[in-house]
Design a protein around this motif. Structure first.
Motif, PDB file in Angstrom:
ATOM      1  N   SER A 143       0.817  -1.350   0.070  1.00  0.00           N
ATOM      2  CA  SER A 143      -0.058   0.037   0.005  1.00  0.00           C
ATOM      3  C   SER A 143       0.963   1.397  -0.012  1.00  0.00           C
ATOM      4  CB  SER A 143      -0.931  -0.079   1.053  1.00  0.00           C
ATOM      5  OG  SER A 143      -1.743   1.351   1.392  1.00  0.00           O
ATOM      6  N   PRO A 191       5.048   2.832  -7.203  1.00  0.00           N
ATOM      7  CA  PRO A 191       5.077   2.035  -8.209  1.00  0.00           C
ATOM      8  C   PRO A 191       6.270   1.000  -8.451  1.00  0.00           C
ATOM      9  CG  PRO A 191       4.106   3.983  -8.690  1.00  0.00           C
ATOM     10  CD  PRO A 191       4.800   4.384  -7.571  1.00  0.00           C
ATOM     11  N   LYS A 194       6.790  -1.327  -5.996  1.00  0.00           N
ATOM     12  CA  LYS A 194       5.764  -2.513  -5.913  1.00  0.00           C
ATOM     13  C   LYS A 194       6.178  -3.673  -7.000  1.00  0.00           C
ATOM     14  CE  LYS A 194       1.645   0.020  -5.021  1.00  0.00           C
ATOM     15  NZ  LYS A 194       0.259   0.317  -5.320  1.00  0.00           N
ATOM     16  N   MET A 210      -1.083 -10.804  -8.142  1.00  0.00           N
ATOM     17  CA  MET A 210      -1.378  -9.333  -7.835  1.00  0.00           C
ATOM     18  C   MET A 210      -2.494  -8.963  -8.234  1.00  0.00           C
ATOM     19  SD  MET A 210       0.440  -6.263  -6.784  1.00  0.00           S
ATOM     20  CE  MET A 210      -0.020  -4.611  -7.183  1.00  0.00           C
ATOM     21  N   GLY A 212      -4.842  -5.436  -8.142  1.00  0.00           N
ATOM     22  CA  GLY A 212      -4.602  -3.802  -8.110  1.00  0.00           C
ATOM     23  C   GLY A 212      -5.750  -3.076  -9.032  1.00  0.00           C
ATOM     24  N   ASN A 216      -0.901   3.242 -10.780  1.00  0.00           N
ATOM     25  CA  ASN A 216       0.285   2.846 -10.021  1.00  0.00           C
ATOM     26  C   ASN A 216       0.443   1.492  -9.915  1.00  0.00           C
ATOM     27  OD1 ASN A 216      -2.159   3.061  -8.338  1.00  0.00           O
ATOM     28  ND2 ASN A 216      -0.653   3.058  -6.365  1.00  0.00           N
ATOM     29  N   ASP A 217      -0.291   0.588 -10.076  1.00  0.00           N
ATOM     30  CA  ASP A 217      -0.111  -0.904 -10.062  1.00  0.00           C
ATOM     31  C   ASP A 217       0.346  -1.600 -11.030  1.00  0.00           C
ATOM     32  OD1 ASP A 217      -1.194  -1.103  -7.134  1.00  0.00           O
ATOM     33  OD2 ASP A 217      -3.195  -0.913  -8.052  1.00  0.00           O
ATOM     34  N   SER A 227      -1.965 -11.523 -12.657  1.00  0.00           N
ATOM     35  CA  SER A 227      -2.487 -10.157 -12.395  1.00  0.00           C
ATOM     36  C   SER A 227      -4.072 -10.029 -12.653  1.00  0.00           C
ATOM     37  CB  SER A 227      -1.659  -8.978 -13.376  1.00  0.00           C
ATOM     38  OG  SER A 227      -2.147  -9.396 -14.644  1.00  0.00           O
ATOM     39  N   ALA A 237      -5.160  -0.262 -15.872  1.00  0.00           N
ATOM     40  CA  ALA A 237      -5.006  -1.527 -15.113  1.00  0.00           C
ATOM     41  C   ALA A 237      -5.589  -2.670 -15.729  1.00  0.00           C
ATOM     42  CB  ALA A 237      -5.226  -1.193 -13.915  1.00  0.00           C
TER      43      ALA A 237
END
Length: 445
Positions: A143, A191, A194, A210, A212, A216-217, A227, A237
């Motif tokens: 986070s 980012p 991560k 992952m 998100g 930023n992810d 993902s 995203a």
């Protein structure tokens, strides 16, 4: 000057931020155009703040306190720590009389207000985290917020080792890699960090998924083995993710995992049946060349390919379809190809032995005058009938191995397969006896 509600509302209008924090602030303060924006700097995951210069009012900052002021003071730090320990997020509103120039923020800043936000835990989140824990999946929380706050929220939902938290603010890439497999909760993460965390976990041999929903992810989502994006998140995203949760609900993940297990485990079984026949055909092709070269036999091959129709339909085709539909929540173990070969090679070897036993009995028996068939090299009906029966029932034994360990569903599949295979072969023999071997062309000329 303007009051806090006016300032925050005008900032939200000017920056047009639409993340979860902005939505929460908008619900409480609303949005307005009372202050005229001159220079706008929207929220950045790197800077952890947004800033707006208003005409006649200077510049206002909204974001993480430690990213706005280097020293918030003893009183400010107590406010932040007390709320963080209770699982609340603290956002600072600060002011500078100076303006933003050339994308450079003014250094002179003074705190105006602290805004406390509570993250509501969805009721289903606790059960979801519990399910992953029971299925040996380690859950880590990454986070951009204060790690103390994130840790407290993670504890409430039952994340194991949630007390192991760290702030990645100011850490080098090597320090981030070292922390990746030591801590559970990571706060103030950029980012790029991560992506480094995901890469470090993969380097330890872990399979990393992952989730998100923001721009930023994206770096981490692309790096992950799997993902998962939220439909309510950013379009970017969603575009780079393997899966998109259309209901934007993390509780859907167990069902996604269960479906994946069903597909993988069932395809392993179905693939074993198909590759069993492929293995047999490959070995017999090699043996037929050797037999021809050594003058053991003048036959180009041991049978016509149409002779395998009963095996393909009754032992491979029908069971593979039925097995593919079976609910299967078993944990995926081992490697896919090695699991398939462990089951298909023994079955393939058994089929090769069955074909060779019938062929050599006919070949050697006819040569010695002992075989009642006297059909060596002729591919006549009696030989084909023996071959088909041997291949079908040997294949059925291989099917039993593939279906083990048995449950009610697999037991019924095997019984159905045995019944249909026997019925098929009985019909073949009846037709042969009825119309004669030479006229029966279904299994080859």
């Amino acid at each position: 000057g303007a009051n806090v509600s006016t300032i925050v509302g005008s900032m939200l209008t000017a920056t047009e931020d639409n993340n979860q924090t902005a939505i929460a602030l908008s619900n409480y303060f609303g949005r307005n155009r009372e202050l005229t924006a001159k220079v706008v700097m929207p929220f950045s995951s790197q800077k952890k703040l947004s800033a707006v210069t208003f005409e006649g009012y200077g510049t206002y900052f909204l974001g993480a306190p430690e990213f706005i002021l280097k020293d918030v003071g003893a009183k400010g730090q107590k406010i932040i720590n007390d709320n963080a320990k209770s699982g609340y997020r603290v956002i600072m509103l600060a002011h500078s009389p100076l303006e933003i120039k050339d994308d450079k923020l003014p250094a002179t800043r003074k705190a105006v207000a602290y805004i406390v936000i509570e993250d509501h835990i969805r009721p289903e989140a606790i059960d979801t985290i519990k399910w992953f824990k029971e299925n040996k999946v380690a859950v880590k929380v990454i986070s951009g917020d204060n790690p103390m706050t994130v840790s407290e929220v993670a504890k409430r939902v039952g994340v194991e080792n949630a007390e192991k938290y760290i702030s990645l603010d100011g850490l080098s890439n090597n320090e981030v890699r070292e922390a990746a497999n030591t801590y559970t909760v990571f706060g103030r993460v950029s980012p790029e960090q991560k992506r480094i965390l995901v890469k470090a976990m993969k380097a330890k041999g872990h399979t990393v998924a992952m989730t998100g929903d923001g721009v930023n992810d994206i770096l981490a989502l692309r790096e992950a083995d799997c993902s998962v994006a939220m439909a309510s998140g950013s379009e970017a995203a969603r575009n780079v993710s393997h899966l998109v949760l259309m209901d934007s609900n993390f509780s859907s993940m167990p069902e996604v995992v269960k479906e994946g297990r069903r597909v993988i485990n069932n395809i392993q079984n179905s693939s074993s049946l198909y590759l069993m026949k492929t293995f047999m055909s490959a070995v017999l092709s090699i043996l037929s060349v050797i037999f021809l070269y050594c003058n053991i036999s003048n036959d180009l091959y041991f049978f016509d390919t149409s002779n395998l129709l009963p095996l393909e339909m009754c032992i491979i085709g029908l069971p593979s379809v039925l097995l593919a539909f079976q609910p299967n929540k078993d944990l995926v173990e081992g490697h896919f190809m090695s699991n398939v070969f462990k089951k298909c090679i023994p079955g393939g070897v058994a089929l090769v032995v069955a074909v060779l036993a019938v062929y050599l009995y006919d070949l050697l028996g006819a040569g010695a005058g002992l075989s009642p068939l006297q059909l060596s090299g002729s591919f006549a009906g009696e030989y084909k009938t023996m071959l088909i029966v041997a291949v079908v029932y040997t294949g059925f034994m291989a099917l039993l191995v593939v279906c083990s360990p048995f449950d009610k569903y697999r037991g019924v599949v095997c019984l159905i397969t045995f019944f249909i295979a026997t019925l098929c072969l009985t019909g073949v023999v009846a037709l042969i006896n009825l119309i004669g071997i030479e006229q029966f062309q279904f299994f080859g000329k």
